[in-house]
Design a protein around this motif. Structure first.
Motif, PDB file in Angstrom:
ATOM      1  N   THR A 152       0.823  -1.213   0.000  1.00  0.00           N
ATOM      2  CA  THR A 152       0.000   0.000   0.000  1.00  0.00           C
ATOM      3  C   THR A 152       0.858   1.265   0.000  1.00  0.00           C
ATOM      4  O   THR A 152       2.057   1.217   0.266  1.00  0.00           O
ATOM      5  CB  THR A 152      -0.911   0.038   1.239  1.00  0.00           C
ATOM      6  OG1 THR A 152      -0.093  -0.132   2.407  1.00  0.00           O
ATOM      7  CG2 THR A 152      -1.950  -1.068   1.192  1.00  0.00           C
ATOM      8  N   PHE A 153       0.228   2.403  -0.290  1.00  0.00           N
ATOM      9  CA  PHE A 153       0.893   3.715  -0.268  1.00  0.00           C
ATOM     10  C   PHE A 153       2.110   3.773  -1.189  1.00  0.00           C
ATOM     11  O   PHE A 153       3.077   4.489  -0.915  1.00  0.00           O
ATOM     12  CB  PHE A 153       1.311   4.091   1.167  1.00  0.00           C
ATOM     13  CG  PHE A 153       0.244   3.894   2.187  1.00  0.00           C
ATOM     14  CD1 PHE A 153      -1.072   4.249   1.919  1.00  0.00           C
ATOM     15  CD2 PHE A 153       0.528   3.333   3.424  1.00  0.00           C
ATOM     16  CE1 PHE A 153      -2.071   4.074   2.866  1.00  0.00           C
ATOM     17  CE2 PHE A 153      -0.467   3.153   4.377  1.00  0.00           C
ATOM     18  CZ  PHE A 153      -1.771   3.523   4.092  1.00  0.00           C
ATOM     19  N   VAL A 154       2.075   3.010  -2.281  1.00  0.00           N
ATOM     20  CA  VAL A 154       3.212   2.950  -3.203  1.00  0.00           C
ATOM     21  C   VAL A 154       3.421   4.292  -3.893  1.00  0.00           C
ATOM     22  O   VAL A 154       4.548   4.795  -3.973  1.00  0.00           O
ATOM     23  CB  VAL A 154       3.010   1.828  -4.245  1.00  0.00           C
ATOM     24  CG1 VAL A 154       4.123   1.853  -5.275  1.00  0.00           C
ATOM     25  CG2 VAL A 154       2.970   0.478  -3.552  1.00  0.00           C
TER      26      VAL A 154
ATOM     27  N   SER B  45      -5.498  -4.939   4.250  1.00  0.00           N
ATOM     28  CA  SER B  45      -4.858  -4.873   2.928  1.00  0.00           C
ATOM     29  C   SER B  45      -3.455  -4.292   3.004  1.00  0.00           C
ATOM     30  O   SER B  45      -2.705  -4.360   2.023  1.00  0.00           O
ATOM     31  CB  SER B  45      -5.704  -4.031   1.965  1.00  0.00           C
ATOM     32  OG  SER B  45      -5.750  -2.676   2.380  1.00  0.00           O
ATOM     33  N   TRP B  46      -3.061  -3.748   4.137  1.00  0.00           N
ATOM     34  CA  TRP B  46      -1.716  -3.212   4.305  1.00  0.00           C
ATOM     35  C   TRP B  46      -0.693  -4.322   4.530  1.00  0.00           C
ATOM     36  O   TRP B  46       0.511  -4.061   4.532  1.00  0.00           O
ATOM     37  CB  TRP B  46      -1.668  -2.235   5.482  1.00  0.00           C
ATOM     38  CG  TRP B  46      -2.568  -1.043   5.343  1.00  0.00           C
ATOM     39  CD1 TRP B  46      -3.473  -0.795   4.342  1.00  0.00           C
ATOM     40  CD2 TRP B  46      -2.669   0.070   6.237  1.00  0.00           C
ATOM     41  NE1 TRP B  46      -4.130   0.388   4.554  1.00  0.00           N
ATOM     42  CE2 TRP B  46      -3.657   0.955   5.711  1.00  0.00           C
ATOM     43  CE3 TRP B  46      -2.039   0.418   7.410  1.00  0.00           C
ATOM     44  CZ2 TRP B  46      -4.013   2.143   6.332  1.00  0.00           C
ATOM     45  CZ3 TRP B  46      -2.391   1.606   8.043  1.00  0.00           C
ATOM     46  CH2 TRP B  46      -3.367   2.460   7.500  1.00  0.00           C
ATOM     47  N   ILE B  47      -1.156  -5.545   4.741  1.00  0.00           N
ATOM     48  CA  ILE B  47      -0.255  -6.688   4.949  1.00  0.00           C
ATOM     49  C   ILE B  47      -0.028  -7.402   3.620  1.00  0.00           C
ATOM     50  O   ILE B  47      -0.947  -7.532   2.808  1.00  0.00           O
ATOM     51  CB  ILE B  47      -0.847  -7.664   5.991  1.00  0.00           C
ATOM     52  CG1 ILE B  47      -0.950  -6.983   7.358  1.00  0.00           C
ATOM     53  CG2 ILE B  47       0.009  -8.931   6.105  1.00  0.00           C
ATOM     54  CD1 ILE B  47      -1.558  -7.857   8.438  1.00  0.00           C
ATOM     55  N   ASN B  48       1.169  -7.897   3.422  1.00  0.00           N
ATOM     56  CA  ASN B  48       1.525  -8.629   2.202  1.00  0.00           C
ATOM     57  C   ASN B  48       0.481  -9.695   1.898  1.00  0.00           C
ATOM     58  O   ASN B  48       0.193 -10.563   2.725  1.00  0.00           O
ATOM     59  CB  ASN B  48       2.906  -9.269   2.388  1.00  0.00           C
ATOM     60  CG  ASN B  48       3.454  -9.861   1.116  1.00  0.00           C
ATOM     61  OD1 ASN B  48       2.816 -10.678   0.460  1.00  0.00           O
ATOM     62  ND2 ASN B  48       4.659  -9.455   0.755  1.00  0.00           N
ATOM     63  N   SER B  49      -0.107  -9.647   0.700  1.00  0.00           N
ATOM     64  CA  SER B  49      -1.222 -10.534   0.351  1.00  0.00           C
ATOM     65  C   SER B  49      -0.816 -11.999   0.303  1.00  0.00           C
ATOM     66  O   SER B  49      -1.654 -12.887   0.461  1.00  0.00           O
ATOM     67  CB  SER B  49      -1.815 -10.117  -1.007  1.00  0.00           C
ATOM     68  OG  SER B  49      -0.860 -10.251  -2.039  1.00  0.00           O
TER      69      SER B  49
END
Length: 334
Positions: free
Chosen positions: A93-95, A278-282
């Motif tokens: 996220t936040f890329v 969703s901020w955690i590695n999928s």
């Protein structure tokens, strides 16, 4: 052998470098800020003097991004002439927020982007980065962690803190959508969740040992009021050694939860908003129990431990390893 220049200043970016075998490639690591202590905890050597760097000597450049705008990596890129450059992005996220602030002339110099999560790809298209230049590359640390043996009979439940700030700080502060309140007037995301954990876990304190682990970018003094609720706490040393003796890893969305999942440890993510998972590695998300309401959190610890709460899924290896992708890109096979 190929000589690869690596620049990191954030602990997250170092995860691409921890555990490298360096059989066909020499990685020359330059580290600044919080990345230094993190690399030291794993016994990895690095350099800091960029003034004497001969950029023409290297065959490929790996540049780690960071969570804030006060960074050095754009300046490093400006000094690289006619060489292949890959950005390392360790978050799903936040890329855009990590890259969009740099000058367009520098953005054009970036040949490749190495992501730890395919979810990040959608955000890069708005910056004009060709999707064919973007690759999912597993941080080498996760490969390293999957091979580590852990304590079979651990009774430690460890809460891992994380920064309640970032490039967009409002995303880390309490708002009207929060499902948790804590027991004080806190507005910081992590401390609100920590307070809820303290309250909910009281019912298991006689069966387990509770430990608090401070994020490498935080100061333990900011958690002084909470230390008495725990049997132990730490803010230095190798996090892997702590995970080796851990029954349950608890936190919000820090990368350490994905690392724990990679080791096969039971993991609980507590977030004040549902969509923050969703901020955690999928790749590791399905292995993690996610709770985002006070009622569910109390139910979890009331019935704890129950093995059916936890899922152990095998990795889907649809990614490149760092050394593999570099070899292919240097030899123009991709």
């Amino acid at each position: 052998m190929l000589n690869i220049f690596c620049f990191v200043e954030d602990p997250g970016a170092t995860n691409f470098l921890i555990g490298l075998e360096q059989k066909k490639i020499n990685f020359h690591i330059y580290a600044y800020n919080h990345a230094k202590a993190y690399l030291e905890s794993y016994g990895i050597k690095y350099k800091t003097n960029l003034d004497k760097v001969n950029y023409d000597y290297y065959d490929f450049f790996l540049i780690g991004t960071s969570e804030n705008k006060k960074v050095m990596w754009p300046d490093v890129i400006s000094k690289i002439k006619k060489k292949k450059i890959a950005l390392l992005i360790d978050t799903p996220t936040f890329v855009n927020e990590r890259i969009s602030f740099i000058e367009k002339s520098l953005l054009k110099k970036i040949n490749f982007v190495f992501l730890s999560d395919n979810v990040s790809k959608s955000g890069l298209s708005t910056l004009g980065i060709n999707k064919e230049r973007v690759f999912k590359v597993s941080p080498q640390k996760f490969v390293y962690l999957s091979k580590i043996k852990k304590e079979k009979h651990s009774r430690n439940i460890i809460f891992f803190t994380e920064l309640s700030q970032g490039i967009n700080e409002t995303k880390f502060l309490k708002d009207s959508e929060y499902r948790f309140n804590g027991f004080s007037d806190q507005t910081e995301r992590t401390k609100i969740v920590l307070e809820e954990f303290i309250l909910a876990s009281k019912c298991i304190k006689d069966k387990f040992k509770l430990a608090l682990r401070i994020h490498p970018k935080e100061n333990i003094r900011s958690y002084k009021r909470y230390l008495n609720f725990f049997d132990s706490y730490s803010d230095t040393g190798n996090s892997v050694q702590i995970l080796k003796d851990c029954y349950l890893a608890v936190g919000l969305t820090s990368n350490i939860l994905a690392e724990a999942a990679a080791m096969g440890i039971k993991v609980l993510s507590i977030t004040p908003k549902k969509n923050e998972i969703s901020w955690i590695n999928s790749q590791y998300r399905k292995r993690i129990i996610h709770i985002y309401s006070k009622k569910k959190l109390y139910e979890f610890f009331k019935n704890f431990p129950q093995e059916e709460f936890f899922f152990h899924k095998k990795d889907n290896h649809n990614y490149f390893l760092l050394e593999e992708i570099i070899m292919k890109l240097v030899e123009e096979k991709l």
